[in-house]
Design a protein around this motif. Structure first.
Motif, mmCIF file in Angstrom:
data_model
loop_
_atom_site.group_PDB
_atom_site.id
_atom_site.type_symbol
_atom_site.label_atom_id
_atom_site.label_comp_id
_atom_site.label_asym_id
_atom_site.label_seq_id
_atom_site.Cartn_x
_atom_site.Cartn_y
_atom_site.Cartn_z
ATOM 1 N N THR A 1 33.817 27.869 -125.089
ATOM 2 C CA THR A 1 34.770 28.967 -125.236
ATOM 3 C C THR A 1 35.972 28.816 -124.305
ATOM 4 O O THR A 1 35.832 28.437 -123.150
ATOM 5 C CB THR A 1 34.069 30.295 -124.895
ATOM 6 N N PRO B 1 30.088 23.101 -119.092
ATOM 7 C CA PRO B 1 29.803 23.965 -120.232
ATOM 8 C C PRO B 1 29.779 25.438 -119.823
ATOM 9 O O PRO B 1 29.064 25.819 -118.897
ATOM 10 C CB PRO B 1 28.422 23.497 -120.687
ATOM 11 N N GLY B 2 30.579 26.245 -120.485
ATOM 12 C CA GLY B 2 30.581 27.682 -120.230
ATOM 13 C C GLY B 2 31.331 28.117 -118.986
ATOM 14 O O GLY B 2 31.349 29.297 -118.661
ATOM 15 N N GLY C 1 28.380 28.941 -127.108
ATOM 16 C CA GLY C 1 29.271 29.611 -126.156
ATOM 17 C C GLY C 1 29.807 28.686 -125.080
ATOM 18 O O GLY C 1 30.623 29.088 -124.268
ATOM 19 N N LYS D 1 35.713 31.302 -114.120
ATOM 20 C CA LYS D 1 35.251 32.329 -115.048
ATOM 21 C C LYS D 1 34.077 31.782 -115.854
ATOM 22 O O LYS D 1 33.973 30.576 -116.063
ATOM 23 C CB LYS D 1 36.395 32.718 -115.986
ATOM 24 N N ILE D 2 33.229 32.680 -116.299
ATOM 25 C CA ILE D 2 32.056 32.246 -117.060
ATOM 26 C C ILE D 2 32.161 32.794 -118.473
ATOM 27 O O ILE D 2 32.522 33.958 -118.672
ATOM 28 C CB ILE D 2 30.760 32.769 -116.416
ATOM 29 N N ALA D 3 31.837 31.950 -119.415
ATOM 30 C CA ALA D 3 31.883 32.375 -120.806
ATOM 31 C C ALA D 3 30.796 33.409 -121.059
ATOM 32 O O ALA D 3 29.705 33.334 -120.493
ATOM 33 C CB ALA D 3 31.691 31.183 -121.729
ATOM 34 N N GLU D 4 31.121 34.386 -121.892
ATOM 35 C CA GLU D 4 30.158 35.408 -122.282
ATOM 36 C C GLU D 4 28.935 34.708 -122.879
ATOM 37 O O GLU D 4 29.060 33.810 -123.699
ATOM 38 C CB GLU D 4 30.816 36.321 -123.324
ATOM 39 N N GLY D 5 27.772 35.121 -122.445
ATOM 40 C CA GLY D 5 26.563 34.556 -123.042
ATOM 41 C C GLY D 5 26.123 33.254 -122.401
ATOM 42 O O GLY D 5 25.106 32.687 -122.794
ATOM 43 N N HIS D 6 26.874 32.769 -121.403
ATOM 44 C CA HIS D 6 26.457 31.539 -120.738
ATOM 45 C C HIS D 6 25.304 31.872 -119.788
ATOM 46 O O HIS D 6 25.371 32.838 -119.037
ATOM 47 C CB HIS D 6 27.635 30.962 -119.959
#
Lengths: 194, 650
Positions: free
Chosen positions: B88, B61-62, B85, A177-182
């Motif tokens: 997270t 990262p991310g 971000g 999954k990818i973090a929002e805003g990445h």
């Protein structure tokens, strides 16, 4: 590309390896997108241009609903391949100037890493479990996406023919999954050692 | 930890504990396994299902991935290192701490900010385990945590991951079993329980890892286990994990016609595991490259270590692969030309790992160097002798009469005189003169022993010893998925605890003593002779308490009073109150000293209060020592009690 003819046979081996990796990548991308497109039953290649819908229509052609592939998943896959397999580094270099030994050493990194990436994020199974080059019979109602007919395509099902390629099917995808805003467009960060 | 005891809400807890959860809190990886108690009690008879929780964690990262294992690493990121971000998590947009895969990945390039091996530090008595000093030896500006904090963070991450998946059944309300090395001393157990109590688990139990492995085996066998072992069997559990080697003996006995299992002995704490093996291979490759005139940089050695780990797994399998290329690509985007390439051959892996870590030794061949004095140690006290087989020989010899009380047949020879722990004794006494306990079955555990070559080697070494001693060969109890076995066994234990299936009897694997300086005139240059007073006997069970000893101590009000503290994993017959005047060198091991502080409340500072010492093993599985006033009572008329600290903070 500048290929020295004298060293053609071995060079071709290396190139095949590169091609093989590329084929797998694109295959995965294509198959991954497949399920969402089945309804429209057009060619599996994502066509980005607006015009090239069904050609030479005799009746009034229905405009097909084409899905825009989101770049995020593709970029993510590129990131993973770069991370584990140095894929982009490998493809972006000009192989012409290097010896086969050099390319071979690097190809190992790419092969091992790509393999790891594929097996981590995708479950791959052959479409057909029969041996390649054996004769198989396709009954009526077979899935034209799963099995592509080629050569002397005439008559009605059941079709009997030689299995040239057993095909690959992704049975499970588990991309991270990818973090929002990445920012997925950074497929490899620049690295600065202090 | 006392917090866990202040929750006397038993009945409601039973109601809400829907799952039994096992947490393998490993040196390099954590795993969480669970079992649905409701489902298990419904179908009663058939297989009880265990599942491993996929743990969402940052890998880059991310990027969040679910993995079965959470690497036990923590990364203390620099402010400008990551974007907002980038860290997270599904349950927290801005977590303060980074643990798991990403911590390990970032730390491989910036080791000064990586907290690793917190568990080993937790068991290291030479440091104040409550103080913030990890990452060890890093620059001052890097923020530090204590081993306790790091342990808490790993547990907290697991708890959040669980609660994210089972919002209706928070982990703190479930039946939680955390595994610890059997060789953990009372202070390390206490600290683990303390970290867990910060998370807030209501029903917590600590379980020794080798026991968890046995429970996993029991679960895998189902009812079949009774056919696999017999009365009189002695099961040797060899657990070689990422960072530690843990040994235990479990004896099979009969009680009212039923087979029962008794954990009769545990080994010393040996910091030796898979990581040492990968490193050994990496240095071998490095030496090889150095011969070719290639000097390596630190990052290259690290990359080689990674590559060796993968190569090792291939080469240790039973296959035809004779060599695996080790390739270290350049760091830059130019992949060609700068790539370093060499091979690791099967022969090299065999030599380095099989002969280096599992050499064929005789039973009387014990580890070369004595354990270093823990108190002078700044780094972790890694085992000095890398040979697992020598540690194993020492353990079996030391525990020669471990099962004597349980099996009716008395040991053939006189006990107590073990094989001389000769250092490097090649021409050492012959095997038949060496006494050792003879295991009849072997259970292997830990990721390292997944390699059939190593598993076979261990078994063949043990069988060689047995054959030399005219004993029958031991058989191998097979277990599946060694990476997850401990967690699975732990969650199964939570189910067993409710009265289902067979439970391993254990209790304290050590007898504990406090040191008393005997009264005699001081002689210059000689320490006054020390006597040891037994305060907790071997095998003392959870939830029991000893009578206060008759020996009186004077505690000074308002000042910390220190006691020397000892443990013995061989003296099985010492009763509480027994005062030892002498003992063999390797019988008693000195543990970190104890400390008692009496508050000045209601007393004059400097006043001396006579007390007795009493020990209690809590339901959680930790040891509690108390000082009980001999002649003063509190308002309820009960004797006053003070907690004695196991982990002294300097």
């Amino acid at each position: 590309m500048n290929i020295d003819l004298a060293s053609l046979p071995t060079t071709i081996d290396m190139l095949h390896l590169i091609l093989a990796v590329l084929v797998i990548i694109f295959l995965v991308l294509v198959i991954k997108r497949k399920p969402t497109e089945q309804a429209t039953s057009v060619e599996p290649i994502a066509e980005q241009k607006p015009e090239p819908a069904p050609t030479t229509a005799k009746e009034t052609p229905k405009p097909a609903q084409l899905k825009e592939a989101t770049p995020d998943a593709a970029l993510q896959l590129l990131t993973l391949l770069q991370q584990d397999a140095r894929f982009i580094d490998f493809i972006q270099e000009d192989v012409a100037n290097y010896s086969d030994a050099d390319i071979g050493a690097a190809a190992r990194v790419v092969h091992e890493g790509s393999k790891k990436t594929l097996s981590t994020y995708f479950e791959l199974t052959p479409v057909r479990n029969e041996d390649e080059e054996s004769r198989i019979t396709l009954n009526e109602g077979f899935d034209a996406t799963e099995v592509r007919l080629t050569g002397n395509v005439v008559g009605e099902a059941p079709f009997t023919g030689t299995l040239v390629h057993k095909g690959w099917k992704v049975t499970n995808t588990k991309l991270p999954k990818i973090a929002e805003g990445h920012n997925t467009s950074i497929v490899a960060s620049a690295e600065v050692e202090l | 930890m006392s917090d866990t005891e202040t929750n006397p809400v038993e009945d409601t807890n039973e109601m809400t504990a829907r799952y039994s959860v096992g947490i393998d809190l490993g040196t390099t990886h954590c795993v969480l396994s669970y079992l649905d108690l409701e489902a298990a009690s419904d179908e009663t008879a058939d297989a009880v299902e265990l599942a491993v929780l996929p743990i969402p964690q940052l890998t880059q990262p991310g990027v969040i991935e679910e993995k079965d294992q959470l690497p036990s690493f923590m990364y203390m990121a620099h402010d400008s290192e990551l974007n907002e971000g980038d860290v997270t998590l599904p349950w927290n947009e801005k977590p303060e701490d980074i643990v798991g895969s990403m911590a390990r990945n970032l730390g491989s390039k910036t080791p000064i900010r990586l907290v690793s091996s917190a568990k080993s530090w937790l068991c290291h008595s030479g440091v104040d385990r409550h103080s913030d000093f990890l990452p060890a030896g890093s620059p001052e500006e890097v923020s530090k945590v204590s081993p306790l904090d790091a342990t808490f963070e790993y547990l907290d991450h697991l708890t959040c991951a669980w609660d994210n998946k089972f919002p209706d059944h928070p982990l703190v309300d479930q039946e939680v079993t955390i595994t610890i090395p059997a060789s953990f001393d009372p202070a390390a157990r206490e600290l683990t329980a303390e970290a867990a109590s910060f998370v807030g688990y209501e029903n917590l139990t600590l379980l020794e890892e080798p026991q968890a492995a046995v429970y996993n085996w029991l679960h895998a066998c189902g009812d079949e286990w009774r056919n696999q072992v017999n009365v009189g069997d002695i099961i040797l559990v060899v657990d070689v994990g990422g960072g530690t080697t843990d040994l235990s003996l479990v004896a099979v006995t009969e009680d009212e016609g039923n087979l029962t299992l008794n954990r009769v002995a545990v080994g010393d704490h040996i910091l030796l595991g898979g990581d040492n093996m990968d490193l050994a291979l990496a240095y071998r490759v490095k030496a090889k490259l150095a011969q070719e005139g290639k000097e390596l940089q630190t990052w290259q050695i690290q990359a080689i270590t990674h590559a060796c780990r993968d190569a090792k797994e291939q080469l240790l399998l039973d296959n035809d692969v004779t060599e695996v290329p080790i390739v270290v690509p350049s760091r830059g985007s130019k992949l060609f030309g700068n790539t370093l390439r060499t091979e690791l051959t099967r022969e090299e892996v065999r030599e380095t790992l099989v002969e280096g870590f599992f050499p064929n030794v005789s039973i009387s061949d014990h580890p070369r160097a004595a354990r270093r004095g823990a108190l002078t140690q700044k780094g972790l006290p890694y085992a000095q002798d890398p040979a697992v087989s020598r540690h194993l020989a020492a353990f079996l010899s030391k525990q020669a009469d471990a099962a004597e009380d349980l099996n009716e047949s008395p040991a053939e020879e006189d006990n107590s005189m073990f094989a001389d722990p000769l250092s490097g004794g090649f021409g050492a006494p012959e095997a038949d003169s060496a006494q050792f306990i003879k295991p009849t079955a072997v259970l292997l555990n830990g990721g390292v022993l997944k390699a059939p070559v190593l598993a076979d080697r261990i078994l063949s070494i043990i069988n060689q010893w047995l054959t030399d001693a005219n004993a029958e060969e031991a058989r191998l109890l097979t277990e599946s998925n060694l990476d997850l076995a401990v967690a699975n066994g732990a969650s199964y234990y939570g189910y067993v605890k409710q009265g289902q299936g067979v439970r391993i009897r254990g209790g304290l694997a050590n007898a504990y003593y406090v040191g008393i300086e005997s009264a005699m005139p001081a002689i210059p240059g000689m320490e006054p002779p020390l006597e040891a007073l037994c305060i907790a006997p071997f095998g003392m069970e959870e939830g029991t308490e000893t009578e206060a000893s008759s020996a009186e101590f004077g505690l000074v009000v308002g000042e910390p009073v220190h006691f020397r503290f000892f443990g013995s994993n061989t003296r099985r017959h010492d009763e509480t109150g027994l005062q030892l005047e002498q003992w063999q060198d390797d019988e008693l091991e000195e543990l970190p000293e104890l400390q008692a502080t009496l508050s000045t409340e209601g007393r004059r500072a400097g006043e001396v209060v006579p007390v007795n010492l009493s020990a209690k093993v809590t339901e959680v599985g930790t040891l509690k020592l108390e000082a009980i006033a001999v002649d003063s009572n509190d308002e309820n008329g009960e004797p006053e009690r003070w907690q004695i600290e196991l982990d002294v903070r300097d």
